[in-house]
Design a protein around this motif. Structure first.
Motif, PDB file in Angstrom:
ATOM      1  N   TYR A 211       1.954  -1.812  13.381  1.00 42.98           N
ATOM      2  CA  TYR A 211       1.397  -1.117  12.219  1.00 42.98           C
ATOM      3  C   TYR A 211       0.582  -2.090  11.378  1.00 42.98           C
ATOM      4  CZ  TYR A 211       4.715  -3.600   9.255  1.00 42.98           C
ATOM      5  OH  TYR A 211       5.380  -4.592   8.587  1.00 42.98           O
TER       6      TYR A 211
ATOM      7  N   CYS B  14      -0.337  -1.777   7.065  1.00 42.87           N
ATOM      8  CA  CYS B  14      -0.176  -0.882   5.920  1.00 42.87           C
ATOM      9  C   CYS B  14      -0.499  -1.609   4.627  1.00 42.87           C
ATOM     10  CB  CYS B  14       1.236  -0.323   5.861  1.00 42.87           C
ATOM     11  SG  CYS B  14       2.479  -1.551   5.412  1.00 42.87           S
TER      12      CYS B  14
ATOM     13  N   TRP C 145       3.808   2.367   1.083  1.00 43.86           N
ATOM     14  CA  TRP C 145       3.525   1.630   2.314  1.00 43.86           C
ATOM     15  C   TRP C 145       2.537   2.427   3.162  1.00 43.86           C
ATOM     16  CZ3 TRP C 145       5.361  -3.030   1.586  1.00 43.86           C
ATOM     17  CH2 TRP C 145       6.622  -3.237   0.975  1.00 43.86           C
ATOM     18  N   THR C 146       1.416   2.762   2.537  1.00 39.01           N
ATOM     19  CA  THR C 146       0.410   3.621   3.171  1.00 39.01           C
ATOM     20  C   THR C 146      -0.101   2.988   4.456  1.00 39.01           C
ATOM     21  OG1 THR C 146      -0.238   4.484   1.023  1.00 39.01           O
ATOM     22  CG2 THR C 146      -1.795   4.784   2.867  1.00 39.01           C
ATOM     23  N   MET C 147       0.059   3.733   5.544  1.00 35.94           N
ATOM     24  CA  MET C 147      -0.289   3.233   6.856  1.00 35.94           C
ATOM     25  C   MET C 147      -1.795   3.346   7.101  1.00 35.94           C
ATOM     26  SD  MET C 147       2.319   2.056   8.403  1.00 35.94           S
ATOM     27  CE  MET C 147       4.092   2.005   8.178  1.00 35.94           C
TER      28      MET C 147
ATOM     29  N   HIS D 268      -2.335   7.255   6.402  1.00 35.56           N
ATOM     30  CA  HIS D 268      -2.793   7.627   5.046  1.00 35.56           C
ATOM     31  C   HIS D 268      -1.872   8.660   4.422  1.00 35.56           C
ATOM     32  CE1 HIS D 268      -6.386   5.341   6.021  1.00 35.56           C
ATOM     33  NE2 HIS D 268      -6.596   6.103   7.115  1.00 35.56           N
ATOM     34  N   ASN D 269      -0.530   8.566   4.825  1.00 37.05           N
ATOM     35  CA  ASN D 269       0.504   9.440   4.250  1.00 37.05           C
ATOM     36  C   ASN D 269       0.171  10.916   4.478  1.00 37.05           C
ATOM     37  OD1 ASN D 269       1.677   7.069   3.257  1.00 37.05           O
ATOM     38  ND2 ASN D 269       0.451   7.186   1.371  1.00 37.05           N
TER      39      ASN D 269
ATOM     40  N   SER E 146       5.088   9.816   4.001  1.00 33.08           N
ATOM     41  CA  SER E 146       4.863   8.370   3.951  1.00 33.08           C
ATOM     42  C   SER E 146       6.020   7.643   4.630  1.00 33.08           C
ATOM     43  CB  SER E 146       4.741   7.905   2.503  1.00 33.08           C
ATOM     44  OG  SER E 146       5.997   8.035   1.831  1.00 33.08           O
TER      45      SER E 146
END
Length: 718
Positions: free
Chosen positions: A45, A47, A53-55, A75-76, A80
């Motif tokens: 990942y 983020c 912890w927006t991916m 992007h959630n 999220s």
């Protein structure tokens, strides 16, 4: 040196090939990375470091890990990653990541997430920060892997360890690990308590030589080690050990040897149980099985074992062994009249006295009742044995004080010798018993050695006892009647019933032969009951035949008199036969009067309450209780024939007879002289005021028919 054209051609070809490979690899790099990420178990990942912890990037492993597709978390989108993380783990995760970023280090953390279907999984996350040229963190990148199974395994292991520790700490059995050289490596609290220490640590520090410090018998440790060498374990290994305070207990150990993969011994481990109580109980059971409860002496079982050992010892040493039977004379009279407590105390006292008469190597046993057996080993001469027997006679005859009263018994002793009188324990005991019986016949309070003649006497006695039992069932017993005569009126005042035995093979057997044997067994009670019923019935028949009442006297033995139901039995016989109670007289031997207990006197009064009469038979030969006559409700006193025989020339007997008659009249008792055979005897008795007489001068005992004829020839009784 100039390179050849061929060589230059090869170099150019190689360079061209490498360049082509690099261009090709660069073109497919993204494809290769995607392939690598897809084949890895876990999720790569990238983020933002924000609240969610927006991916920004998620590998395909996201679906296997969370159940969400990558596009659902980027992007959630649907949720999220912060929301997937269990709330109780979120603060710990952020603190760990922030701390690593502040030090520009990699981080690794384990926490839990919830998958799309509600399952909770443990994950391991390893990552690092991505910093811009100004040193500010812009994002995180890393790898998250499912470690749920590992966590479950660790938890299971921890739970097992917790349970083991709980068992170890709280077990009631001691648990230990020891080195081969005898030092404790580990111990639980229970073991410390068993050994008397405050804690396992104190036990381990204090005990560094098990063989010398722990075991009462140091060789027990070597036995333990030998078993371990042979079998790698010990099972129920019992030993006696010292506690910290110096006291001793018994323990049982179960242990095994622990070895490494190469087979090298590491240590011993096992359990310890305190078995002191069980050992004590088993010892008590064994003691009770081999010892008399009352006196603590060896019982019949242990006596037999000791006797076998003594015989074996006599064989090895060519010595003699004496088996001594000791029977307490008149013990039963005291036991029955004074109660079992007094009897028990008397037996205990006699046991201690007998023990004091013998050596430590000898044995005193109590096989039962009032009999004791002495086993005297290593007999080399009769002098020492005789001294021991004389000491036994002397000590047993000394008065014994119990509850403020003195009781005196004597002993009859029989001796058999090994190997002279028998080669087996059974024969020796039987022959010693035979000799003891002879001692009783010789007047008691003496000792007799076994002879073959004694054995024939015993055989005859047993045979006569057997024949008496048959005689009861075959009507071989009969009654004869001897009249009693009033000295003044010369008229019959009654008859005394006397038993006779006509044996089909031996003819008429004297009562002097069979009555003593019956007295020593329960037969006297059966015979006495038969005599009572027969005499009552025939008294009625004699009264009907003569036309007037004929009183009958019946002898009652001391053993009969000690029956608890004597009064009830006599009352029953009177009712069943219909005899008037006033026509029945019971004759009691003088020795019976030795019992002056309230219970004895109550029985006499109860008998008088039935309306019958009581007489003392053979007076002057036993208890000589002139001073005690006032205590007993006696009607008639029968003077023993020994005072009547020869009274014509024996002035001492004349004086005694005068005194007896005078005292009897003062107490209101009727006097009857036995064994009167001459007229001078009759005249003297009449002159001193004696009331009645019996004897051959008037009539010997007569069968029923002849007694009836004699009664018919008399005038009616006054």
């Amino acid at each position: 040196m100039r390179l050849s054209l061929a060589h230059h051609s090869k170099v150019e070809d190689y360079t061209t090939s490498v360049s082509a490979f690099i261009r090709n690899w660069l073109q497919h790099r993204e494809h290769i990375l995607d392939s690598l990420l897809k084949n890895m178990e876990g999720m790569a990942y990238c983020c933002l470091v924000d609240a969610h912890w927006t991916m920004l990037f998620i590998s395909d492993g996201c679906f296997d890990l969370t159940g969400y597709r990558p596009d659902e978390l980027l992007h959630n989108g649907c949720t999220s990653f912060e929301e997937l993380t269990l709330p109780e783990d979120r603060a710990r995760i952020r603190n760990t990541v922030d701390d690593a970023l502040s030090r520009r280090e990699r981080f690794e953390i384990e926490y839990r997430i919830m998958t799309i279907d509600g399952q909770i999984r443990w994950v391991n996350e390893r990552g690092t920060g991505i910093f811009n040229p100004q040193g500010q963190v812009e994002a995180l990148e890393g790898f998250i892997q499912d470690i749920t199974q590992r966590k479950l395994n660790e938890q299971a292991l921890q739970e097992a360890e917790r349970r083991y520790r709980n068992i170890f700490e709280n077990s009631i059995e001691g648990i230990f690990q020891t080195s081969q050289d005898g030092q404790y490596i580990n111990a639980n609290p229970a073991l410390a308590r068993i050994y008397g220490y405050e804690s396992p640590e104190e036990l381990i520090q204090s005990l560094n030589n098990i063989a010398q410090q722990l075991y009462v018998q140091p060789e027990s440790r070597q036995a333990f080690l030998t078993l371990m060498q042979l079998e790698d374990r010990v099972v129920n290994f019992e030993s006696q050990i010292y506690r910290r305070d110096g006291s001793t207990i018994w323990i049982s150990e179960n242990a095994r040897a622990v070895r490494n993969d190469a087979g090298k011994l590491l240590y011993f481990e096992g359990t310890v149980e305190d078995i002191t109580e069980r050992k004590s109980y088993n010892a008590l059971i064994e003691y009770q099985a081999t010892h008399d409860d009352l006196t603590g002496l060896p019982n019949r079982t242990l006596m037999q074992d000791r006797l076998l050992q003594a015989i074996s010892y006599a064989d090895r040493t060519a010595s003699k062994l004496a088996v001594v039977f000791v029977d307490l004379d008149k013990f039963k009279d005291i036991n029955d009249s004074m109660g079992h407590f007094i009897g028990d105390q008397l037996l205990i006292a006699m046991a201690r006295r007998l023990e004091s008469c013998i050596r430590d190597s000898d044995t005193v046993a109590r096989p039962g009742g009032d009999e004791f057996v002495l086993l005297l080993s290593n007999i080399h001469g009769m002098d020492a044995l005789s001294q021991t027997l004389q000491r036994v006679l002397a000590l047993t005859s000394e008065p014994c004080s119990i509850e403020g009263k003195d009781f005196t018994v004597t002993s009859s002793i029989g001796i058999s010798l090994y190997p002279d009188d028998g080669k087996t324990s059974e024969t020796l005991l039987k022959n010693a018993d035979t000799a003891m019986y002879k001692a009783k016949q010789e007047g008691k309070n003496n000792f007799q050695f076994y002879t073959r003649e004694l054995n024939s006497i015993l055989v005859e006695r047993l045979e006569m006892e057997y024949q008496m039992r048959n005689a009861l069932g075959h009507n071989e017993f009969h009654l004869h009647y001897q009249p009693k005569l009033n000295l003044r009126t010369q008229r019959i005042t009654g008859v005394e019933a006397l038993i006779r035995w006509h044996n089909p093979r031996q003819g008429l057997i004297s009562p002097n032969r069979f009555i003593p044997i019956a007295e020593e067994s329960s037969l006297i009670e059966q015979i006495g009951s038969w005599v009572l019923e027969k005499a009552c019935m025939e008294s009625i028949a004699l009264s009907q035949l003569s036309g007037y009442d004929v009183p009958v006297s019946v002898n009652v033995s001391p053993r009969q008199f000690q029956q608890s139901n004597l009064v009830g039995n006599i009352s029953r016989v009177l009712q069943e036969t219909g005899l008037k109670p006033s026509l029945l007289e019971l004759e009691i031997t003088e020795g019976t009067l030795a019992d002056t207990s309230p219970q004895f006197i109550k029985v006499l009064n109860d008998l008088k309450g039935l309306g019958i009469k009581l007489a003392i038979d053979d007076f002057g030969t036993g208890y000589s209780s002139l001073g005690y006559l006032k205590h007993f409700p006696i009607d008639n006193l029968k003077i023993d024939r020994s005072f009547v025989m020869g009274l014509e020339s024996d002035t001492a007997n004349q004086a005694i007879l005068k005194a007896i008659v005078a005292l009897g009249h003062n107490l209101g008792i009727n006097l009857v002289a036995e064994g009167v055979e001459t007229e001078r005897q009759r005249d003297f008795l009449l002159s001193i005021g004696c009331d009645e007489m019996q004897g051959f001068l008037f009539s010997q005992p007569l069968p029923f028919d002849q007694a009836g004829k004699l009664l018919l020839a008399q005038d009616k009784l006054v």
